[in-house]
Design a protein around this motif. Structure first.
Motif, PDB file in Angstrom:
ATOM      1  N   ILE A  39       0.603  -1.290   0.025  1.00 55.90           N
ATOM      2  CA  ILE A  39       0.012   0.034  -0.045  1.00 55.90           C
ATOM      3  C   ILE A  39       0.843   1.255   0.000  1.00 55.90           C
ATOM      4  O   ILE A  39       0.665   2.144  -0.912  1.00 55.90           O
ATOM      5  CB  ILE A  39      -1.080   0.106   1.185  1.00 55.90           C
ATOM      6  N   CYS A  40       1.862   1.400   0.929  1.00 58.12           N
ATOM      7  CA  CYS A  40       2.703   2.539   1.092  1.00 58.12           C
ATOM      8  C   CYS A  40       3.545   2.782  -0.344  1.00 58.12           C
ATOM      9  O   CYS A  40       3.574   3.677  -0.802  1.00 58.12           O
ATOM     10  CB  CYS A  40       3.642   2.189   2.266  1.00 58.12           C
ATOM     11  N   TRP A  41       4.194   1.683  -0.765  1.00 55.71           N
ATOM     12  CA  TRP A  41       5.021   1.771  -1.921  1.00 55.71           C
ATOM     13  C   TRP A  41       4.076   2.176  -3.115  1.00 55.71           C
ATOM     14  O   TRP A  41       4.424   3.033  -4.024  1.00 55.71           O
ATOM     15  CB  TRP A  41       5.997   0.716  -2.327  1.00 55.71           C
ATOM     16  N   GLY A  42       2.961   1.638  -3.142  1.00 54.08           N
ATOM     17  CA  GLY A  42       1.988   1.811  -4.365  1.00 54.08           C
ATOM     18  C   GLY A  42       1.539   3.162  -4.303  1.00 54.08           C
ATOM     19  O   GLY A  42       1.391   3.897  -5.223  1.00 54.08           O
ATOM     20  N   PHE A  43       1.364   3.788  -3.158  1.00 56.82           N
ATOM     21  CA  PHE A  43       1.041   5.278  -3.007  1.00 56.82           C
ATOM     22  C   PHE A  43       1.918   6.150  -3.288  1.00 56.82           C
ATOM     23  O   PHE A  43       1.796   7.050  -4.228  1.00 56.82           O
ATOM     24  CB  PHE A  43       0.574   5.416  -1.555  1.00 56.82           C
ATOM     25  N   VAL A  44       3.328   5.859  -3.105  1.00 55.77           N
ATOM     26  CA  VAL A  44       4.472   6.799  -3.312  1.00 55.77           C
ATOM     27  C   VAL A  44       4.761   6.511  -4.692  1.00 55.77           C
ATOM     28  O   VAL A  44       4.859   7.661  -5.232  1.00 55.77           O
ATOM     29  CB  VAL A  44       5.571   6.254  -2.520  1.00 55.77           C
TER      30      VAL A  44
END
Length: 208
Positions: A39-44
Motif C-alpha cells: 500500500i505504502c510503496w504503491g501510494f508513493v
C-alpha cells in the motif's frame, strides 16, 4: 526409563507444535506487513508518476510544483525507512523461506533495473527514459508474478500480468503518457492487492 522417554517425546512434540504455531503466526504477520508495504510503496509510486504526468500536461504554479516535488521526496524517504524497519528491526518469532525468497526476488529486480540503466546508457550513449519505463514495468511484473507463486497468493501473479500489459501499452506512447499508464497500473497492482492482503489479516488479529 520408559517414563523418561515418554516425557522427552512429549516435550519434543510440544516444541514442534510451538515451532509450527510460531511459523504460522509469522507467515500471517508477514502477509500483513507486506500488504502494508505494498500500500505504502504503491501510494508513493503512483503519486509520483501521476504527479509527473499532471505537471507536464497541465500548467501549474511554481510554488505548487515545489511543494509536491518536496512531498514526493519526503514520502520516498518515509517509505524506505518503514521498509527498513519491517525488514531489519521488527522482531519475528521465526524466519520463513517465504520471507527470504521474496526479499531476494525484489532485491534482484532492483539490481537488474540498475544494471539495465547502465547497459542502456552504455549502448545508446544516453538514457532513453521512454525505453526504460516499459522495461521497469516488465521487471516489476516479474517480481509480482514470482512473489505470487512464493506466497501462493495468486492475486500478486495477476498483478504481474497486469504490469506486463501496462508495459506493452506504455511502449506505444510518449514518456509523459507512460507516467499516467504506470501510475494507474501501480494503483491496481500495488494498492489494491495490498489492501486485500492487509485487511483480512488485521481482522483476524483483532478477533484473536
Amino acid at each position: 526409563m520408559e517414563k523418561t522417554i515418554d516425557q522427552n517425546e512429549t516435550l519434543d512434540a510440544r516444541k514442534s507444535l510451538q515451532i509450527i504455531n510460531a511459523t504460522i503466526e509469522t507467515s500471517k504477520k508477514l502477509l500483513t506487513d507486506d500488504g502494508l508495504l505494498l500500500i505504502c510503496w504503491g501510494f508513493v509510486f503512483s503519486f509520483g508518476n501521476l504527479w509527473r504526468y499532471y505537471k507536464q500536461a497541465v500548467l501549474t504554479a511554481w510554488w505548487l510544483r515545489n511543494i509536491f516535488d518536496a512531498l514526493q521526496i519526503l514520502l520516498g524517504i518515509a517509505v524506505i525507512a518503514l521498509t527498513a524497519y519491517f525488514i531489519f528491526f521488527r522482531k519475528k518469532k521465526a524466519i520463513t523461506y517465504t520471507a527470504i525468497s521474496t526479499r531476494f526476488v525484489w532485491i534482484g529486480v532492483i539490481v537488474a533495473h540498475n544494471m539495465m540503466v547502465l547497459i542502456t546508457k552504455y549502448i545508446l550513449t544516453d538514457i532513453n527514459f521512454a525505453l526504460i519505463q516499459p522495461l521497469q514495468l516488465v521487471l516489476i511484473g516479474f517480481a509480482f508474478f514470482v512473489s505470487g507463486g512464493i506466497y501462493r497468493y495468486y492475486l500478486l501473479s495477476v498483478s504481474g500480468v497486469i504490469m506486463w500489459i501496462a508495459a506493452v501499452s506504455a511502449a506505444r506512447f510518449s514518456l509523459n503518457d507512460q507516467f499516467l499508464i504506470r501510475g494507474i497500473a501501480e494503483v491496481i497492482c500495488f494498492i489494491i492487492p495490498g489492501i486485500l492482503m492487509y485487511t483480512p489479516q488485521k481482522k483476524q488479529t483483532a478477533h484473536v
